[in-house]
Design an enzyme around this catalytic site. Sequence first.
Site, PDB file in Angstrom:
ATOM      1  N   TYR A  53       0.841  -1.188   0.000  1.00 10.09           N
ATOM      2  CA  TYR A  53       0.000   0.000   0.000  1.00 10.09           C
ATOM      3  C   TYR A  53       0.883   1.247   0.000  1.00 10.09           C
ATOM      4  O   TYR A  53       1.703   1.440   0.911  1.00 10.09           O
ATOM      5  CB  TYR A  53      -0.927   0.029   1.216  1.00 10.09           C
ATOM      6  CG  TYR A  53      -2.047  -0.998   1.197  1.00 10.09           C
ATOM      7  CD1 TYR A  53      -2.282  -1.788   0.069  1.00 10.09           C
ATOM      8  CD2 TYR A  53      -2.866  -1.187   2.292  1.00 10.09           C
ATOM      9  CE1 TYR A  53      -3.306  -2.720   0.045  1.00 10.09           C
ATOM     10  CE2 TYR A  53      -3.900  -2.107   2.286  1.00 10.09           C
ATOM     11  CZ  TYR A  53      -4.108  -2.877   1.166  1.00 10.09           C
ATOM     12  OH  TYR A  53      -5.128  -3.811   1.148  1.00 10.09           O
ATOM     13  N   SER A 205     -13.801  -4.324   0.840  1.00  8.83           N
ATOM     14  CA  SER A 205     -14.665  -3.523  -0.040  1.00  8.83           C
ATOM     15  C   SER A 205     -16.142  -3.781   0.223  1.00  8.83           C
ATOM     16  O   SER A 205     -16.908  -4.054  -0.705  1.00  8.83           O
ATOM     17  CB  SER A 205     -14.332  -3.796  -1.512  1.00  8.83           C
ATOM     18  OG  SER A 205     -13.033  -3.386  -1.827  1.00  8.83           O
ATOM     19  N   PRO A 206     -16.593  -3.689   1.475  1.00  6.78           N
ATOM     20  CA  PRO A 206     -17.993  -3.980   1.776  1.00  6.78           C
ATOM     21  C   PRO A 206     -18.968  -2.969   1.190  1.00  6.78           C
ATOM     22  O   PRO A 206     -20.175  -3.241   1.135  1.00  6.78           O
ATOM     23  CB  PRO A 206     -18.031  -3.957   3.311  1.00  6.78           C
ATOM     24  CG  PRO A 206     -16.921  -3.030   3.690  1.00  6.78           C
ATOM     25  CD  PRO A 206     -15.841  -3.296   2.683  1.00  6.78           C
ATOM     26  N   LEU A 207     -18.462  -1.828   0.747  1.00  2.00           N
ATOM     27  CA  LEU A 207     -19.307  -0.819   0.113  1.00  2.00           C
ATOM     28  C   LEU A 207     -19.187  -0.863  -1.409  1.00  2.00           C
ATOM     29  O   LEU A 207     -19.440   0.132  -2.094  1.00  2.00           O
ATOM     30  CB  LEU A 207     -18.953   0.575   0.639  1.00  2.00           C
ATOM     31  CG  LEU A 207     -19.239   0.779   2.129  1.00  2.00           C
ATOM     32  CD1 LEU A 207     -18.716   2.125   2.613  1.00  2.00           C
ATOM     33  CD2 LEU A 207     -20.725   0.644   2.419  1.00  2.00           C
ATOM     34  N   GLY A 210     -17.002   1.652  -2.948  1.00  2.00           N
ATOM     35  CA  GLY A 210     -17.562   2.991  -2.799  1.00  2.00           C
ATOM     36  C   GLY A 210     -18.840   3.225  -3.574  1.00  2.00           C
ATOM     37  O   GLY A 210     -19.552   4.200  -3.329  1.00  2.00           O
ATOM     38  N   LEU A 212     -21.690   1.592  -3.532  1.00  2.00           N
ATOM     39  CA  LEU A 212     -22.923   1.421  -2.766  1.00  2.00           C
ATOM     40  C   LEU A 212     -23.278   2.615  -1.894  1.00  2.00           C
ATOM     41  O   LEU A 212     -24.372   2.678  -1.339  1.00  2.00           O
ATOM     42  CB  LEU A 212     -22.832   0.157  -1.909  1.00  2.00           C
ATOM     43  CG  LEU A 212     -22.962  -1.158  -2.685  1.00  2.00           C
ATOM     44  CD1 LEU A 212     -22.454  -2.330  -1.861  1.00  2.00           C
ATOM     45  CD2 LEU A 212     -24.408  -1.376  -3.113  1.00  2.00           C
ATOM     46  N   GLY A 214     -23.818   5.375  -3.155  1.00  2.00           N
ATOM     47  CA  GLY A 214     -24.690   6.160  -4.022  1.00  2.00           C
ATOM     48  C   GLY A 214     -24.017   7.355  -4.656  1.00  2.00           C
ATOM     49  O   GLY A 214     -24.649   8.089  -5.421  1.00  2.00           O
ATOM     50  N   LYS A 215     -22.726   7.532  -4.396  1.00  2.00           N
ATOM     51  CA  LYS A 215     -22.053   8.731  -4.893  1.00  2.00           C
ATOM     52  C   LYS A 215     -21.935   8.779  -6.416  1.00  2.00           C
ATOM     53  O   LYS A 215     -21.730   9.846  -6.996  1.00  2.00           O
ATOM     54  CB  LYS A 215     -20.665   8.855  -4.264  1.00  2.00           C
ATOM     55  CG  LYS A 215     -19.667   7.815  -4.747  1.00  2.00           C
ATOM     56  CD  LYS A 215     -18.249   8.091  -4.246  1.00  2.00           C
ATOM     57  CE  LYS A 215     -18.128   7.925  -2.759  1.00  2.00           C
ATOM     58  NZ  LYS A 215     -16.735   8.100  -2.298  1.00  2.00           N
TER      59      LYS A 215
END
Length: 325
Positions: A53, A205-207, A210, A212, A214-215
């Site tokens: 990273y 990456s549970p969203l 990114g 999910l 809604g952005k």
Amino acid sequence: MEKRHLGRTGLQVSRLGLGTMTWGRDTDEQEAAEQLKEFVDAGGNLVDTADVYADGDAEYLLSRLTDNLVPRSDLVIATKAGSVPAARRFDGSRGHLLSALDASLRRLGTDYVDLWQVHAFDPATPVEETLSALDIAVSSGRARYVGACDFSGWQLAKAATWQNAHHGRVPLAGAQLEYSLLQRGIEREALPAARDAGVGLLAASPLGRGVLTGKYRHGLPQDSRGASPYLSGFVQPYLGERPRRIVDAVATAADGLASSPLAVALAWVRDRPGVASALVGARTVGQLKAALSVEALTLPEEIRGALDDISAPVHRYPDQGWSEL
């Protein structure tokens, strides 16, 4: 924040973990410090990083913060080894992995990591050799627990069985796999394999990278990962028609609960069977606060069922393969 045991071990991790993939690159030291303080104050303890990273800068940054901001003993530090970005490959050889671990410990400024993970399966190296590096790491005191990332179902089952069947070997504690309403492919084999072997799932990456939140419903925000030169390719696969329908369903559920799409999507993953922790990577402390607010939310069964239905993995004929979504 509620703690959960990682697999069949005594290691307890917060059910939300803090990811650091953007630290040292898109997230500077001041912002990272604010995130870490906010996370620990909320009761979080699991911080996930990797040797690659920001080319190691994420580990350096975490070291500076544990020196000056948060006691090392308050954290469960998880890192990874095995990626060779310059060669676009993974190296699971014992020599590479142990050298990478030593380098991570120097950057992190610590004698040990709480969880050390193989970053990916290396088909060019016998899995027994890769796993022997995990045993050495624990027996030498350089790691307390070990795990694997991005293993398929058969790879995870083989690794867990090998470790459990041989006396003196260290069982796998965790498996880090991408899991969200936009990515449920692991439910076919990898997640059942993990649960059967007593390996706790760390949901990456549970969203949905990114999406999910809604952005991206009405375009591509210039300050988003989707617009980042480093991460645009990471987000792009989830901007199609099917993901859009799932995101719309999440937004509808959020409206009905007077909540946010972020909270609904994160609560869904956090409470799935087998999940020990959902790893949240935030670019700003504001985004992290929004994620931490999900601690108070439990989805009603009817909403959970509706989200299950609309996001179910696609079963394709004639080869009966599953889509990755």
